[in-house]
Design a protein around this motif. Structure first.
Motif, PDB file in Angstrom:
ATOM      1  N   VAL A   1       0.932  -1.229   0.002  1.00 37.78           N
ATOM      2  CA  VAL A   1       0.113  -0.190   0.014  1.00 37.78           C
ATOM      3  C   VAL A   1       0.745   1.247   0.170  1.00 37.78           C
ATOM      4  CG1 VAL A   1      -1.602   1.399   1.345  1.00 37.78           C
ATOM      5  CG2 VAL A   1      -1.958  -1.051   1.060  1.00 37.78           C
ATOM      6  N   ASN A   2       1.913   1.378   0.913  1.00 39.47           N
ATOM      7  CA  ASN A   2       2.618   2.371   0.953  1.00 39.47           C
ATOM      8  C   ASN A   2       3.630   2.677  -0.290  1.00 39.47           C
ATOM      9  OD1 ASN A   2       2.371   3.966   3.648  1.00 39.47           O
ATOM     10  ND2 ASN A   2       2.444   1.773   4.445  1.00 39.47           N
ATOM     11  N   ALA A   3       4.018   1.710  -1.021  1.00 37.00           N
ATOM     12  CA  ALA A   3       4.884   1.806  -1.919  1.00 37.00           C
ATOM     13  C   ALA A   3       4.074   2.395  -3.181  1.00 37.00           C
ATOM     14  CB  ALA A   3       5.619   0.505  -2.433  1.00 37.00           C
ATOM     15  N   GLU A   4       2.629   1.797  -3.223  1.00 33.85           N
ATOM     16  CA  GLU A   4       1.734   2.261  -4.170  1.00 33.85           C
ATOM     17  C   GLU A   4       1.262   3.631  -3.919  1.00 33.85           C
ATOM     18  OE1 GLU A   4      -1.927   3.360  -5.967  1.00 33.85           O
ATOM     19  OE2 GLU A   4      -1.841   2.789  -3.882  1.00 33.85           O
ATOM     20  N   GLN A   5       1.366   4.357  -2.930  1.00 37.35           N
ATOM     21  CA  GLN A   5       0.922   5.517  -2.419  1.00 37.35           C
ATOM     22  C   GLN A   5       1.857   6.650  -2.946  1.00 37.35           C
ATOM     23  OE1 GLN A   5      -1.881   6.345  -1.632  1.00 37.35           O
ATOM     24  NE2 GLN A   5      -2.804   5.778   0.231  1.00 37.35           N
ATOM     25  N   VAL A   6       2.975   6.378  -2.988  1.00 40.70           N
ATOM     26  CA  VAL A   6       4.102   7.266  -3.541  1.00 40.70           C
ATOM     27  C   VAL A   6       4.227   7.338  -4.996  1.00 40.70           C
ATOM     28  CG1 VAL A   6       5.276   7.346  -1.315  1.00 40.70           C
ATOM     29  CG2 VAL A   6       6.155   5.795  -3.024  1.00 40.70           C
ATOM     30  N   GLN A   7       3.569   6.421  -5.755  1.00 43.25           N
ATOM     31  CA  GLN A   7       3.840   6.434  -7.112  1.00 43.25           C
ATOM     32  C   GLN A   7       3.541   7.635  -7.752  1.00 43.25           C
ATOM     33  OE1 GLN A   7       1.736   3.163  -8.897  1.00 43.25           O
ATOM     34  NE2 GLN A   7       3.047   3.091 -10.961  1.00 43.25           N
ATOM     35  N   GLY A   8       4.024   8.231  -8.752  1.00 40.17           N
ATOM     36  CA  GLY A   8       3.681   9.468  -9.354  1.00 40.17           C
ATOM     37  C   GLY A   8       4.453  10.468  -9.012  1.00 40.17           C
ATOM     38  N   VAL A   9       5.378  10.574  -8.030  1.00 41.56           N
ATOM     39  CA  VAL A   9       6.040  11.500  -7.359  1.00 41.56           C
ATOM     40  C   VAL A   9       7.227  11.717  -8.390  1.00 41.56           C
ATOM     41  CG1 VAL A   9       7.109  12.552  -5.333  1.00 41.56           C
ATOM     42  CG2 VAL A   9       4.888  11.079  -5.213  1.00 41.56           C
ATOM     43  N   ARG A  10       7.584  13.164  -8.451  1.00 37.14           N
ATOM     44  CA  ARG A  10       8.825  13.283  -9.266  1.00 37.14           C
ATOM     45  C   ARG A  10       9.987  12.686  -8.552  1.00 37.14           C
ATOM     46  NH1 ARG A  10       9.531  19.445  -8.898  1.00 37.14           N
ATOM     47  NH2 ARG A  10       8.576  19.046  -6.899  1.00 37.14           N
ATOM     48  N   ALA A  11      10.882  12.224  -9.583  1.00 37.16           N
ATOM     49  CA  ALA A  11      12.035  11.210  -8.880  1.00 37.16           C
ATOM     50  C   ALA A  11      13.055  11.917  -7.921  1.00 37.16           C
ATOM     51  CB  ALA A  11      13.007  10.808 -10.410  1.00 37.16           C
TER      52      ALA A  11
ATOM     53  N   VAL B   1       9.395  -1.340   6.892  1.00 33.49           N
ATOM     54  CA  VAL B   1       8.428  -0.839   5.953  1.00 33.49           C
ATOM     55  C   VAL B   1       8.991   0.593   4.930  1.00 33.49           C
ATOM     56  CG1 VAL B   1       6.262   0.038   5.199  1.00 33.49           C
ATOM     57  CG2 VAL B   1       6.385  -1.955   6.936  1.00 33.49           C
ATOM     58  N   TYR B   2       9.425   1.466   5.565  1.00 36.13           N
ATOM     59  CA  TYR B   2       9.712   2.634   4.965  1.00 36.13           C
ATOM     60  C   TYR B   2      11.113   2.611   4.343  1.00 36.13           C
ATOM     61  CZ  TYR B   2       5.131   4.435   5.940  1.00 36.13           C
ATOM     62  OH  TYR B   2       3.725   4.355   5.986  1.00 36.13           O
ATOM     63  N   GLY B   3      11.867   1.673   4.714  1.00 30.57           N
ATOM     64  CA  GLY B   3      13.484   1.353   4.410  1.00 30.57           C
ATOM     65  C   GLY B   3      13.217   0.730   2.983  1.00 30.57           C
ATOM     66  N   LEU B   4      12.421  -0.285   3.091  1.00 27.63           N
ATOM     67  CA  LEU B   4      12.046  -1.025   1.836  1.00 27.63           C
ATOM     68  C   LEU B   4      11.395  -0.105   0.542  1.00 27.63           C
ATOM     69  CD1 LEU B   4      10.756  -4.773   3.336  1.00 27.63           C
ATOM     70  CD2 LEU B   4      12.931  -3.974   1.964  1.00 27.63           C
ATOM     71  N   VAL B   5      10.289   0.593   1.010  1.00 24.95           N
ATOM     72  CA  VAL B   5       9.485   1.659   0.164  1.00 24.95           C
ATOM     73  C   VAL B   5      10.908   2.341  -0.467  1.00 24.95           C
ATOM     74  CG1 VAL B   5       7.992   3.514   0.056  1.00 24.95           C
ATOM     75  CG2 VAL B   5       7.432   1.527   1.300  1.00 24.95           C
ATOM     76  N   ALA B   6      11.714   2.890   0.521  1.00 26.46           N
ATOM     77  CA  ALA B   6      12.561   3.995  -0.229  1.00 26.46           C
ATOM     78  C   ALA B   6      13.511   3.160  -1.063  1.00 26.46           C
ATOM     79  CB  ALA B   6      13.452   4.452   0.936  1.00 26.46           C
ATOM     80  N   ALA B   7      14.002   2.049  -0.755  1.00 23.51           N
ATOM     81  CA  ALA B   7      14.681   1.014  -1.648  1.00 23.51           C
ATOM     82  C   ALA B   7      13.959   0.798  -2.927  1.00 23.51           C
ATOM     83  CB  ALA B   7      15.130  -0.343  -1.097  1.00 23.51           C
ATOM     84  N   ILE B   8      12.735   0.491  -2.950  1.00 21.30           N
ATOM     85  CA  ILE B   8      11.778   0.043  -4.209  1.00 21.30           C
ATOM     86  C   ILE B   8      11.854   1.365  -5.118  1.00 21.30           C
ATOM     87  CG2 ILE B   8       9.658  -0.502  -4.981  1.00 21.30           C
ATOM     88  CD1 ILE B   8       9.389  -2.370  -2.388  1.00 21.30           C
ATOM     89  N   VAL B   9      11.476   2.462  -4.473  1.00 17.14           N
ATOM     90  CA  VAL B   9      11.365   3.457  -5.360  1.00 17.14           C
ATOM     91  C   VAL B   9      12.692   4.012  -6.115  1.00 17.14           C
ATOM     92  CG1 VAL B   9       9.183   4.414  -4.027  1.00 17.14           C
ATOM     93  CG2 VAL B   9      11.386   5.255  -3.394  1.00 17.14           C
TER      94      VAL B   9
ATOM     95  N   GLU C   1      11.114  11.667  -4.601  1.00 20.98           N
ATOM     96  CA  GLU C   1      10.627  10.383  -3.933  1.00 20.98           C
ATOM     97  C   GLU C   1      11.034  10.158  -2.575  1.00 20.98           C
ATOM     98  OE1 GLU C   1      10.170   7.679  -7.800  1.00 20.98           O
ATOM     99  OE2 GLU C   1      12.259   7.593  -7.065  1.00 20.98           O
ATOM    100  N   LEU C   2      12.107  10.276  -2.423  1.00 22.53           N
ATOM    101  CA  LEU C   2      13.027   9.913  -0.632  1.00 22.53           C
ATOM    102  C   LEU C   2      12.384  11.030   0.111  1.00 22.53           C
ATOM    103  CD1 LEU C   2      16.582   8.810  -1.355  1.00 22.53           C
ATOM    104  CD2 LEU C   2      14.568   7.416  -1.117  1.00 22.53           C
ATOM    105  N   PRO C   3      12.285  12.502  -0.246  1.00 19.65           N
ATOM    106  CA  PRO C   3      11.486  13.215   0.772  1.00 19.65           C
ATOM    107  C   PRO C   3       9.918  12.933   1.021  1.00 19.65           C
ATOM    108  CG  PRO C   3      12.783  14.384  -0.860  1.00 19.65           C
ATOM    109  CD  PRO C   3      13.003  12.923  -1.316  1.00 19.65           C
ATOM    110  N   VAL C   4       9.353  12.361   0.030  1.00 18.39           N
ATOM    111  CA  VAL C   4       8.119  12.000   0.324  1.00 18.39           C
ATOM    112  C   VAL C   4       7.951  10.733   1.255  1.00 18.39           C
ATOM    113  CG1 VAL C   4       6.009  11.093  -0.831  1.00 18.39           C
ATOM    114  CG2 VAL C   4       6.904  13.182  -1.827  1.00 18.39           C
ATOM    115  N   VAL C   5       8.719   9.755   0.947  1.00 19.79           N
ATOM    116  CA  VAL C   5       8.848   8.601   1.687  1.00 19.79           C
ATOM    117  C   VAL C   5       9.148   9.142   2.940  1.00 19.79           C
ATOM    118  CG1 VAL C   5      10.030   6.347   2.147  1.00 19.79           C
ATOM    119  CG2 VAL C   5       9.268   7.029  -0.171  1.00 19.79           C
ATOM    120  N   TRP C   6      10.273   9.951   3.149  1.00 15.43           N
ATOM    121  CA  TRP C   6      10.534  10.388   4.538  1.00 15.43           C
ATOM    122  C   TRP C   6       9.470  10.932   5.259  1.00 15.43           C
ATOM    123  CZ3 TRP C   6      12.727   9.612   8.870  1.00 15.43           C
ATOM    124  CH2 TRP C   6      13.209  10.613   9.740  1.00 15.43           C
ATOM    125  N   ALA C   7       8.618  12.016   4.635  1.00 10.87           N
ATOM    126  CA  ALA C   7       7.485  12.588   5.197  1.00 10.87           C
ATOM    127  C   ALA C   7       6.419  11.524   5.897  1.00 10.87           C
ATOM    128  CB  ALA C   7       7.064  13.445   4.082  1.00 10.87           C
TER     129      ALA C   7
END
Length: 310
Positions: A41-51, A183-191, A54-60
């Motif tokens: 869910v969280n990886a999908e939520q940050v999709q569409g953000v400028r490259a 979770v958010y470490g993996l999300v950051a790695a994926i994006v 991406e990391l600032p959004v994941v951190w937020a």
């Protein structure tokens, strides 16, 4: 005597920490299913953000998740201690919200996405539009994280329900912090997979690995987009069916023979949860649309009365 008391105290602390580590591991295993859904869910939520954002959004979103858990952990512990009957209704409300979010995504895909070839007018203020999109994604991800975090904490608490309050607090806190970091470490790695692949290609090192990562990144994000939406229905529907466990627990018996394997029964229960989540999501959408329609009509009538009065 003082030295002996100190050693005894240290031994008790070590024993307590060992017990907490074991129970935290058990609680983390119990939440593994929801953890996978949380990641999707969280990886999908940050999709569409400028490259570059991406990391600032994941951190937020990660900071919002920590705040969520800072609120959820003490509230769930207090409610479990004094109002345990309240946990299930609150979880069911959250489950209904997840189903609603999932149904909104499906509805938007089916009825509101632009067909290929449609012209898209440029935005007069593209920077403001991108900032608004980013803020909307962050707030939406934090709201969704709140529901998923609530279920994770409740599940973790259920594994140590018979333990003293101090042990419950420490175990649930360890699980909350550990899962958020994971979770958010993996999300950051994926994006950032595509950036890693591009870097390997540019440095002419492990070029084939870089090309594979560039191919994998969009495929993985599309998969997580679908999996994230599906997870909303499965988690939300699962919460609802668990709330009516006396009915839904025995429902597979109507379709399956007595000799059915436990795996098949579990699969049917998951399917039922998904169907319940999908149907409930669209029911909630209908109710929201109805409330909005009634509110608009009431506001229109008030405006007409105000105009007539003038």
């Amino acid at each position: 005597m003082a030295a002996g008391s100190l050693l005894t105290l240290l031994d008790d602390i070590a024993t307590l920490l060992d017990d907490i580590a074991v129970m935290s591991k058990l609680a983390a295993k119990k939440t593994a299913g929801v953890l996978g859904d949380d990641l999707a869910v969280n990886a999908e939520q940050v999709q569409g953000v400028r490259a570059e954002r991406e990391l600032p959004v994941v951190w937020a979103v990660a900071k919002g998740s920590f705040v969520n858990k800072l609120i959820i952990v003490p509230v769930v512990l207090l409610v479990s201690a004094f109002l345990p009957w309240l946990i299930t209704p609150v979880l069911m409300i959250g489950g209904a919200y997840l189903c609603f979010e999932g149904a909104e995504k499906v509805s938007h895909f089916l009825f509101h996405h632009k067909a290929k070839g449609d012209s898209v007018l440029p935005s007069p203020e593209p920077v403001l539009d991108l900032l608004a999109l980013e803020k909307a994604k962050i707030s939406g991800a934090i709201r969704t994280d709140f529901i998923l975090s609530l279920e994770i904490i409740v599940i973790a608490l259920g594994t140590v329900q018979s333990q003293p309050m101090m042990t419950q607090t420490l175990v649930v806190s360890v699980v909350a912090v550990g899962i958020t970091i994971m979770v958010y470490g993996l999300v950051a790695a994926i994006v950032k997979l595509d950036d890693l692949g591009l870097h390997l290609i540019e440095q002419n090192r492990l070029r084939y690995v870089g090309e594979f990562l560039l191919w994998l990144a969009p495929v993985l994000m599309k998969f997580l987009s679908v999996a994230g939406t599906l997870a909303m229905f499965l988690v939300g529907g699962g919460i609802i069916t668990h709330g009516f466990d006396s009915f839904f627990h025995h429902l597979p018996e109507l379709f399956l023979p007595d000799s059915a394997s436990a795996w098949l029964v579990s699969s049917v229960q998951i399917l039922i949860s998904g169907v319940v989540g999908l149907l409930l999501g669209f029911v909630v959408i209908g109710l929201v649309k109805l409330v909005q329609l009634v509110r608009h009509r009431v506001m229109d009538k008030k405006a007409d009365y105000s105009f007539d009065g003038e």
